[in-house]
Design a protein around this motif. Structure first.
Motif, short mmCIF file in Angstrom:
data_model
loop_
_atom_site.label_atom_id
_atom_site.label_comp_id
_atom_site.label_asym_id
_atom_site.label_seq_id
_atom_site.Cartn_x
_atom_site.Cartn_y
_atom_site.Cartn_z
N ARG A 21 0.83 -1.21 0.00
CA ARG A 21 0.00 0.00 0.00
C ARG A 21 0.86 1.25 0.00
NH1 ARG A 21 -3.24 -3.19 3.57
NH2 ARG A 21 -2.23 -2.25 5.38
N ARG A 22 1.97 1.22 0.74
CA ARG A 22 2.88 2.38 0.76
C ARG A 22 3.44 2.65 -0.64
NH1 ARG A 22 4.95 4.33 5.46
NH2 ARG A 22 4.47 3.22 7.41
N ILE A 23 3.89 1.59 -1.29
CA ILE A 23 4.49 1.75 -2.62
C ILE A 23 3.46 2.29 -3.61
CG2 ILE A 23 5.54 0.51 -4.55
CD1 ILE A 23 6.69 -1.46 -2.43
N GLU A 24 2.25 1.73 -3.56
CA GLU A 24 1.21 2.17 -4.49
C GLU A 24 0.84 3.63 -4.25
OE1 GLU A 24 -3.31 0.88 -5.92
OE2 GLU A 24 -2.23 -0.30 -4.42
N ALA A 25 0.70 4.02 -2.97
CA ALA A 25 0.33 5.40 -2.66
C ALA A 25 1.43 6.38 -3.05
CB ALA A 25 0.02 5.53 -1.17
N SER A 26 2.69 5.92 -2.97
CA SER A 26 3.80 6.82 -3.30
C SER A 26 3.80 7.22 -4.77
CB SER A 26 5.13 6.15 -2.94
OG SER A 26 5.44 5.10 -3.85
N GLN A 27 3.21 6.38 -5.64
CA GLN A 27 3.20 6.68 -7.06
C GLN A 27 2.35 7.92 -7.36
OE1 GLN A 27 5.33 4.65 -8.71
NE2 GLN A 27 5.55 3.67 -6.71
N GLN A 28 1.38 8.21 -6.50
CA GLN A 28 0.49 9.36 -6.70
C GLN A 28 0.79 10.53 -5.79
OE1 GLN A 28 -1.54 8.98 -9.24
NE2 GLN A 28 -0.93 6.83 -9.46
N SER A 29 1.73 10.35 -4.87
CA SER A 29 1.98 11.37 -3.85
C SER A 29 2.95 12.43 -4.36
CB SER A 29 2.56 10.72 -2.59
OG SER A 29 2.97 11.71 -1.67
N ALA A 76 10.01 -10.97 -2.48
CA ALA A 76 11.12 -10.42 -3.26
C ALA A 76 10.63 -9.34 -4.22
CB ALA A 76 11.82 -11.54 -4.03
N HIS A 77 9.48 -9.62 -4.86
CA HIS A 77 8.93 -8.65 -5.79
C HIS A 77 8.58 -7.34 -5.08
CE1 HIS A 77 5.71 -6.98 -8.48
NE2 HIS A 77 6.61 -7.32 -9.40
N THR A 78 7.99 -7.44 -3.90
CA THR A 78 7.61 -6.24 -3.14
C THR A 78 8.84 -5.47 -2.69
OG1 THR A 78 5.60 -7.33 -2.36
CG2 THR A 78 6.37 -5.41 -1.12
N ILE A 79 9.85 -6.18 -2.19
CA ILE A 79 11.08 -5.51 -1.74
C ILE A 79 11.78 -4.83 -2.91
CG2 ILE A 79 13.37 -5.90 -0.75
CD1 ILE A 79 11.16 -6.10 1.29
N ALA A 80 11.81 -5.51 -4.05
CA ALA A 80 12.45 -4.91 -5.22
C ALA A 80 11.75 -3.62 -5.62
CB ALA A 80 12.45 -5.91 -6.38
N TRP A 81 10.40 -3.63 -5.62
CA TRP A 81 9.66 -2.42 -6.00
C TRP A 81 9.84 -1.30 -4.99
CZ3 TRP A 81 8.45 -0.74 -10.38
CH2 TRP A 81 8.09 -1.60 -11.42
N LEU A 82 10.03 -1.65 -3.73
CA LEU A 82 10.29 -0.62 -2.72
C LEU A 82 11.59 0.13 -3.06
CD1 LEU A 82 9.98 0.85 0.01
CD2 LEU A 82 11.21 -1.08 1.05
N HIS A 83 12.65 -0.62 -3.32
CA HIS A 83 13.93 0.03 -3.60
C HIS A 83 13.91 0.74 -4.96
CE1 HIS A 83 16.09 -1.23 -0.05
NE2 HIS A 83 15.59 -2.46 -0.20
N PHE A 97 15.51 -7.85 -8.54
CA PHE A 97 14.78 -8.03 -9.80
C PHE A 97 15.47 -9.06 -10.69
CE2 PHE A 97 12.40 -3.81 -9.53
CZ PHE A 97 11.16 -4.40 -9.52
N ALA A 98 16.80 -9.15 -10.61
CA ALA A 98 17.51 -10.12 -11.43
C ALA A 98 17.05 -11.54 -11.13
CB ALA A 98 19.01 -9.98 -11.22
N TRP A 99 16.77 -11.82 -9.83
CA TRP A 99 16.24 -13.15 -9.48
C TRP A 99 14.77 -13.27 -9.89
CZ3 TRP A 99 12.32 -14.54 -6.00
CH2 TRP A 99 12.17 -15.91 -5.82
N VAL A 100 13.98 -12.22 -9.69
CA VAL A 100 12.56 -12.27 -10.02
C VAL A 100 12.37 -12.55 -11.51
CG1 VAL A 100 10.42 -10.94 -10.12
CG2 VAL A 100 11.87 -10.78 -8.11
N VAL A 101 13.16 -11.90 -12.36
CA VAL A 101 12.97 -12.05 -13.79
C VAL A 101 13.34 -13.47 -14.25
CG1 VAL A 101 15.25 -11.37 -14.66
CG2 VAL A 101 13.20 -10.76 -15.95
#
Length: 625
Positions: A10-18, A53-60, A83-87
């Motif tokens: 939720r923090r990451i999503e809200a930050s995109q509009q903040s 991992a996906h969430t942590i990667a998007w945070l950074h 992300f290198a591992w996620v992909v």
């Protein structure tokens, strides 16, 4: 663990509009991320968990975007590592932006692009240099996919062109063109980036052609901007800008070559730009302004009244589309005033010049807090007042015109300001008779000519103005030096390179008149000959009938004056040719408007037969070899 992941998501999503994303991605978010990693370690014994991992990667990744340049690289590195591992295990969860950053040179490319966005609105030379260095490093790996080369070369080209505009180093201009050419070569016509690469290449080449004067570069600029316009989808928001870019390149080439096809295409694409911009679009006034300039240029070349009316309408639409109080509204008011004054000069309708003065006064008042363009606004006001003074004989307007034009020159107005001041002084002399006004007028134009570039076609108007001023002074004082200098000035104006016929005709006719006044008949014949030679252009067949007739009325006595001068000069053969040439223009216009006699023959057969016989006789009498 699941609640921690949802909270962080939720923090990451809200930050995109903040407007302040770091307030959502700061210490609290980092603590939640650390707790999430710890919880995963306890529950899964260190086995990597894809959603976490996906969430942590998007945070950074989000923190990298939000942090200031220079404080963001650690987060970028962490994001790319995860992300290198996620992909590898779930490539569908990684978008194209991140995929590009994971390719060789991708990290440098992301840092370069972010730095470039920062310096776009801030003058920080060191950061701009860093963006260029990073951009070059991003292209260093061998074997990059063409799409990556196109995008990275585009960003590098933009950075180099930005540095050229700020530092004026020709090496940056050359390197910028090369980078944009590499982008265009790497992009595939089916790729989304291809129109952008063509547009950037065209704009860079246009700037280079203006710097070097190279015609091939200018042609290539037109072709590139045309390709960008032609391949941009109709619904794409950048299409309107592609129209403007193409119009700009066409205008530059027309001013160099006077190619009529460029002029007509320019008007078409700028009309398209206006049609594409919806009501309320913040740049809609600018699009109308571009169309105004294009129509005004075509009117200056062809003399088509329809273009002049359309230019006035477009200028008025630009003003209407610009809200009261907006900082740039004075520019559109000035453009409207210029077009109204131009239409008054052609049609002599008092309401046009009155509105031109009123609008020019409004532009000066509304632009009083803006130094940029203040000289042009004052010069335009002075020019409109001077024209009205000539129409009404009002000395108050003449005095106000001189005051405004002097202020324009003081503020730095170059050629047009000096020309308007000279015209205003000349007009005031006609009304008040003060010889010092002519002396100042001549000195004003000579100062402008001294600062002008050799070969500049725009100096023709200055030479014409100087010739007319000196002739007026000669008529008052009889000073022979003035008449000789006037003839030299008018000859220069008539023979100089000019984008249209009007300047050559005005200067040639004035040259003939001045020479005839002092009995220099050979010179008079030469000057009038220049003007007559342009008569077919003034009433060319592409004009509407009313415009043709107006043009012929404007120059109705020209052929007779030229013929008389040639007879006086003893050039009887040239006199006959000139008389026939003038008469031929008139008959050509009439013969081109002939219609069939079917309707008349049905109603009055005898009259139709007589008219047909007369028409055939006229056609036989005038044959063009």
């Amino acid at each position: 663990m699941h609640e921690l992941m949802r909270s962080l998501g939720r923090r990451i999503e809200a930050s995109q509009q903040s407007p302040d994303p770091l307030s959502l991605l700061g210490d609290d978010a980092m603590r939640e991320a650390a707790d999430l990693w710890a919880a995963q370690w306890r529950e899964d014994a260190g086995v990597k968990n894809l959603p976490i991992a996906h969430t942590i990667a998007w945070l950074h990744w989000s923190r990298f975007k939000a942090l200031p340049v220079g404080e963001d690289e650690a987060d970028l590195d962490l994001a790319l590592m995860v992300f290198a591992w996620v992909v590898e295990v779930a490539p569908q969860f990684v978008n194209g932006e991140v995929r590009d950053a994971l390719t060789p040179g991708g990290r440098d490319a992301r840092l370069a692009l972010k730095t470039l966005h920062v310096v776009e609105y801030r003058d920080e030379p060191d950061l701009l240099d860093r963006a260029i260095d990073l951009g070059r490093r991003s292209l260093a790996p061998v074997g990059l996919p063409p799409a990556n080369v196109a995008r990275r070369s585009t960003n590098l080209g933009n950075a180099l062109m930005m540095r050229y505009e700020r530092r004026a180093d020709p090496a940056d201009l050359t390197a910028g063109v090369e980078a944009h050419r590499n982008a265009a070569d790497a992009a595939h016509p089916a790729d989304e980036v291809w129109p952008l690469a063509q547009s950037n290449l065209g704009n860079a080449l246009l700037l280079q052609a203006q710097f070097t004067g190279d015609r091939e570069q200018l042609d290539e600029a037109v072709e590139a901007t045309r390709a960008a316009w032609a391949t941009t989808p109709h619904h794409h928001p950048d299409l309107v800008w592609r129209c403007l870019n193409l119009g700009n390149s066409l205008r530059t080439r027309f001013e160099r070559t006077a190619a009529l096809a460029d002029l007509d295409e320019m008007v078409r694409v700028l009309r398209e730009a206006v049609a594409l911009a919806p009501d309320g679009h913040v740049d809609r006034p600018m699009f109308f302004s571009g169309l105004t300039a294009a129509l005004g240029l075509r009117f200056a070349h062809h003399g088509e009244l329809e273009d002049l009316d359309a230019a006035v309408d477009a200028a008025r639409a630009a003003v209407d589309a610009c809200p009261l109080g907006r900082a740039d509204r004075h520019r559109y008011l000035t453009s409207l005033s210029v077009m109204l004054e131009r239409r008054y000069r052609r049609q002599r309708q008092a309401e046009d010049i009155d509105e031109a003065v009123a609008v020019a006064e409004a532009a000066v008042a509304q632009g009083s807090h803006h130094v940029s363009g203040s000289a042009a606004r004052m010069s335009n006001l002075g020019g409109a007042l001077s024209v009205r003074a000539g129409a009404t004989g009002t000395i108050e307007d003449a005095d106000a015109a001189v005051v405004a034009c002097r202020e324009a020159v003081r503020l730095g107005s170059a050629r047009q300001g000096h020309l308007n001041l000279s015209d205003a002084l000349h007009q005031r002399f006609e009304l008040a008779g003060d010889l010092s006004d002519l002396t100042e007028a001549a000195a004003t134009i000579r100062a402008a000519l001294a600062d002008a570039d050799t070969g500049d076609p725009g100096t023709a108007s200055l030479w014409l103005g100087l010739g007319l001023v000196l002739f007026s002074r000669f008529q008052r004082t009889g000073e022979e030096g003035d008449v000789g200098a006037a003839l030299h000035a008018l000859r220069t104006a008539a023979s100089g390179r000019s984008p249209g016929h009007a300047m050559a005709m005005r200067a040639g006719a004035a040259w003939g008149l001045v020479a005839a006044t002092v009995g220099a008949w050979s010179s008079a014949a030469e000057g009038y000959g220049v003007a007559v030679g342009k008569l077919t252009e003034a009433a060319w067949p592409g004009l509407r009938r009313d415009s043709q007739e107006q043009a012929l009325r404007d120059w109705s006595g020209l052929s007779a004056d030229a013929t008389a001068a040639m007879i006086a000069a003893g050039s009887l053969g040239a006199a006959v040719e000139t008389a026939e040439q003038g008469r031929g223009v008139l008959w050509a216009q009439l013969l081109q408007t002939r219609t069939t006699l079917g309707d008349l023959r049905a109603a009055a057969p005898a009259l139709a037969a007589r008219l047909d016989g007369q028409r055939r006789a006229l056609a036989a009498a005038y044959t063009v070899d």
